[in-house]
Design a protein around this motif. Sequence first.
Motif, PDB file in Angstrom:
ATOM      1  N   ASP A 203      -8.759  -2.069  -5.119  1.00  0.00           N
ATOM      2  CA  ASP A 203      -7.995  -3.132  -4.474  1.00  0.00           C
ATOM      3  C   ASP A 203      -8.569  -4.448  -4.992  1.00  0.00           C
ATOM      4  O   ASP A 203      -9.620  -4.904  -4.536  1.00  0.00           O
ATOM      5  CB  ASP A 203      -8.130  -3.006  -2.950  1.00  0.00           C
TER       6      ASP A 203
ATOM      7  N   TRP B 130     -16.519  -2.212   0.038  1.00  0.00           N
ATOM      8  CA  TRP B 130     -16.062  -3.602  -0.073  1.00  0.00           C
ATOM      9  C   TRP B 130     -17.135  -4.409  -0.785  1.00  0.00           C
ATOM     10  O   TRP B 130     -18.299  -4.403  -0.370  1.00  0.00           O
ATOM     11  CB  TRP B 130     -15.782  -4.203   1.303  1.00  0.00           C
TER      12      TRP B 130
ATOM     13  N   ALA C 115       0.828  -1.213   0.000  1.00  0.00           N
ATOM     14  CA  ALA C 115       0.000   0.000   0.000  1.00  0.00           C
ATOM     15  C   ALA C 115       0.858   1.257   0.000  1.00  0.00           C
ATOM     16  O   ALA C 115       0.498   2.254  -0.639  1.00  0.00           O
ATOM     17  CB  ALA C 115      -0.925  -0.011   1.228  1.00  0.00           C
TER      18      ALA C 115
ATOM     19  N   CYS D 219      -3.141  -5.187  -7.201  1.00  0.00           N
ATOM     20  CA  CYS D 219      -3.469  -6.612  -7.132  1.00  0.00           C
ATOM     21  C   CYS D 219      -2.267  -7.306  -6.504  1.00  0.00           C
ATOM     22  O   CYS D 219      -1.294  -7.644  -7.187  1.00  0.00           O
ATOM     23  CB  CYS D 219      -3.763  -7.151  -8.530  1.00  0.00           C
TER      24      CYS D 219
ATOM     25  N   GLY E  85      -6.339  -1.897   1.006  1.00  0.00           N
ATOM     26  CA  GLY E  85      -7.350  -0.886   0.784  1.00  0.00           C
ATOM     27  C   GLY E  85      -7.643  -0.070   2.023  1.00  0.00           C
ATOM     28  O   GLY E  85      -7.902   1.140   1.935  1.00  0.00           O
TER      29      GLY E  85
ATOM     30  N   ASP F 275     -13.402  -8.858  -3.732  1.00  0.00           N
ATOM     31  CA  ASP F 275     -12.849 -10.198  -3.491  1.00  0.00           C
ATOM     32  C   ASP F 275     -13.961 -11.219  -3.668  1.00  0.00           C
ATOM     33  O   ASP F 275     -15.132 -10.941  -3.369  1.00  0.00           O
ATOM     34  CB  ASP F 275     -12.261 -10.306  -2.085  1.00  0.00           C
TER      35      ASP F 275
ATOM     36  N   ALA G 123     -13.035  -7.403   6.117  1.00  0.00           N
ATOM     37  CA  ALA G 123     -12.622  -6.075   5.662  1.00  0.00           C
ATOM     38  C   ALA G 123     -13.586  -5.011   6.165  1.00  0.00           C
ATOM     39  O   ALA G 123     -13.173  -3.937   6.625  1.00  0.00           O
ATOM     40  CB  ALA G 123     -12.543  -6.050   4.140  1.00  0.00           C
TER      41      ALA G 123
ATOM     42  N   GLY H  59     -12.844  -2.154  -2.879  1.00  0.00           N
ATOM     43  CA  GLY H  59     -12.179  -3.450  -2.777  1.00  0.00           C
ATOM     44  C   GLY H  59     -13.101  -4.562  -3.240  1.00  0.00           C
ATOM     45  O   GLY H  59     -14.288  -4.571  -2.895  1.00  0.00           O
TER      46      GLY H  59
ATOM     47  N   GLY I 126      -8.717  -6.718   3.579  1.00  0.00           N
ATOM     48  CA  GLY I 126      -8.711  -5.272   3.511  1.00  0.00           C
ATOM     49  C   GLY I 126      -7.479  -4.536   3.982  1.00  0.00           C
ATOM     50  O   GLY I 126      -7.514  -3.315   4.114  1.00  0.00           O
TER      51      GLY I 126
ATOM     52  N   CYS J 173      -8.991  -8.058  -2.705  1.00  0.00           N
ATOM     53  CA  CYS J 173      -8.629  -7.269  -1.517  1.00  0.00           C
ATOM     54  C   CYS J 173      -8.465  -8.080  -0.248  1.00  0.00           C
ATOM     55  O   CYS J 173      -7.896  -7.588   0.728  1.00  0.00           O
ATOM     56  CB  CYS J 173      -9.674  -6.173  -1.287  1.00  0.00           C
TER      57      CYS J 173
ATOM     58  N   VAL K   5     -11.499   4.263  -2.079  1.00  0.00           N
ATOM     59  CA  VAL K   5     -11.118   2.873  -2.324  1.00  0.00           C
ATOM     60  C   VAL K   5     -12.345   1.996  -2.542  1.00  0.00           C
ATOM     61  O   VAL K   5     -13.326   2.075  -1.795  1.00  0.00           O
ATOM     62  CB  VAL K   5     -10.297   2.320  -1.145  1.00  0.00           C
TER      63      VAL K   5
END
Length: 204
Positions: free
Chosen positions: A56, A97, A41, A121, A65, A79, A88, A77, A62, A59, A75
């Motif tokens: 992100d 998120w 980061a 990534c 992010g 996933d 996260a 994120g 988290g 992510c 941000v």
Amino acid sequence: MSGRIPSRWEERVAADPAHSTWYVERFRALTAQGTDIVGEARLVDAMLERGSRVLDAGCGPGRIGGYLHRAGHVVVGVDVDPVLIEAAEQDHPGPTWLVGDLAELDLPGRGIAAGFDAIVCAGNVMTFLAPSTRGAVLAGFARHLAPDGRAVVGFGADRGYEFPQFFADAEKAGLSVDVRLSTWDLRPFTDGSEFLVAVFSRAA
């Protein structure tokens, strides 16, 4: 969703349903011990102006992010694992998120109509993808970048995705490599490097 190809991460979780929770607790423990877990980061933050838009990608719980949000960026994120997204949300409130498959990435209306200033990534995410979806993921990165945006991707060698193939896939997906490093703390990449951090921009 019926024809969707599961990622290697999802296959691992299917084989061991406790894996996601273990992963979350691992990073919580490292944080509690004071371990530096946000080097990725910091590199991305150094590339950006305050208030930049960051994706992100993959992510996890988290950590990246969350740091970038606290540094003043906007941000999002994404996933594929809902357990990681829940963590996260709990540990790093503020970013958006989302549970989602990077191979099907489509984020209109998220306040990033002009694209992301950076896509990060990290965490070997590329090697946890289903191999047949790698090209789609990289093409999604190119599609979601702002005209001057950059994508930063890092993963280790000997994890089933050879670096030359990765670069070929990235070029085909519309990404142009700007910088190749062997670590997140800016050491140069060589043919013998055991890790890759690549910075891309959108191909002209």
